[in-house]
Design a protein around this motif. Sequence first.
Motif, mmCIF file in Angstrom:
data_model
loop_
_atom_site.group_PDB
_atom_site.id
_atom_site.type_symbol
_atom_site.label_atom_id
_atom_site.label_comp_id
_atom_site.label_asym_id
_atom_site.label_seq_id
_atom_site.Cartn_x
_atom_site.Cartn_y
_atom_site.Cartn_z
ATOM 1 N N TYR A 1 0.854 -1.189 0.000
ATOM 2 C CA TYR A 1 0.000 0.000 0.000
ATOM 3 C C TYR A 1 0.889 1.237 0.000
ATOM 4 O O TYR A 1 0.960 1.971 0.979
ATOM 5 N N PRO A 2 1.572 1.481 -1.129
ATOM 6 C CA PRO A 2 2.538 2.581 -1.182
ATOM 7 C C PRO A 2 1.872 3.950 -1.102
ATOM 8 O O PRO A 2 0.727 4.121 -1.552
ATOM 9 N N VAL A 3 2.584 4.881 -0.512
ATOM 10 C CA VAL A 3 2.142 6.271 -0.416
ATOM 11 C C VAL A 3 3.367 7.142 -0.663
ATOM 12 O O VAL A 3 4.383 6.967 0.009
ATOM 13 N N PRO A 4 3.289 8.075 -1.615
ATOM 14 C CA PRO A 4 4.436 8.946 -1.867
ATOM 15 C C PRO A 4 4.733 9.860 -0.671
ATOM 16 O O PRO A 4 3.844 10.209 0.109
ATOM 17 N N GLU A 5 5.989 10.246 -0.551
ATOM 18 C CA GLU A 5 6.417 11.140 0.527
ATOM 19 C C GLU A 5 5.607 12.436 0.518
ATOM 20 O O GLU A 5 5.228 12.945 1.574
ATOM 21 N N SER A 6 5.307 12.966 -0.662
ATOM 22 C CA SER A 6 4.547 14.223 -0.750
ATOM 23 C C SER A 6 3.145 14.066 -0.159
ATOM 24 O O SER A 6 2.627 14.972 0.494
ATOM 25 N N THR A 7 2.543 12.898 -0.362
ATOM 26 C CA THR A 7 1.218 12.639 0.205
ATOM 27 C C THR A 7 1.311 12.510 1.721
ATOM 28 O O THR A 7 0.469 13.050 2.456
ATOM 29 N N LEU A 8 2.345 11.818 2.207
ATOM 30 C CA LEU A 8 2.545 11.707 3.656
ATOM 31 C C LEU A 8 2.732 13.088 4.269
ATOM 32 O O LEU A 8 2.197 13.371 5.348
ATOM 33 N N ARG A 9 3.460 13.958 3.595
ATOM 34 C CA ARG A 9 3.667 15.319 4.102
ATOM 35 C C ARG A 9 2.328 16.061 4.199
ATOM 36 O O ARG A 9 2.037 16.730 5.181
ATOM 37 N N TRP B 1 -0.674 14.686 4.450
ATOM 38 C CA TRP B 1 -1.487 14.070 5.502
ATOM 39 C C TRP B 1 -1.047 14.532 6.889
ATOM 40 O O TRP B 1 -1.885 14.799 7.746
ATOM 41 N N THR B 2 0.263 14.570 7.133
ATOM 42 C CA THR B 2 0.747 14.975 8.460
ATOM 43 C C THR B 2 0.388 16.429 8.743
ATOM 44 O O THR B 2 0.014 16.762 9.859
ATOM 45 N N LYS B 3 0.478 17.250 7.723
ATOM 46 C CA LYS B 3 0.123 18.668 7.904
ATOM 47 C C LYS B 3 -1.364 18.802 8.215
ATOM 48 O O LYS B 3 -1.748 19.530 9.140
ATOM 49 N N ALA B 4 -2.210 18.101 7.459
ATOM 50 C CA ALA B 4 -3.659 18.175 7.676
ATOM 51 C C ALA B 4 -4.055 17.632 9.050
ATOM 52 O O ALA B 4 -4.988 18.137 9.676
#
Length: 76
Positions: free
Chosen positions: A33-41, A43-46
């Motif tokens: 279930y890959p997630v790009p680093e930009s998406t993780l960033r 999500w963490t901000k939100a």
Amino acid sequence: MAIALPQPSPTGGVIEDPLTLKEAEALFAETGYPVPESTLRRWTKAAGLRGVRRGRRVEYSDSELLELHARHTFGD
């Protein structure tokens, strides 16, 4: 993964197993279930998660990142 010592968080707590977003990206890719680093960033901000800066690294709690990934991947 190397053994990590508990690190203080900005709120005075402890990050048990700190991960960078790049490390989390690699971990999630291994799960299928890959997630790009930009998406993780994003999500963490939100979610209002704050990382701890260690030199050039910004580390987050692995359990918080796992919960965030599960919430966005599999729903609430």
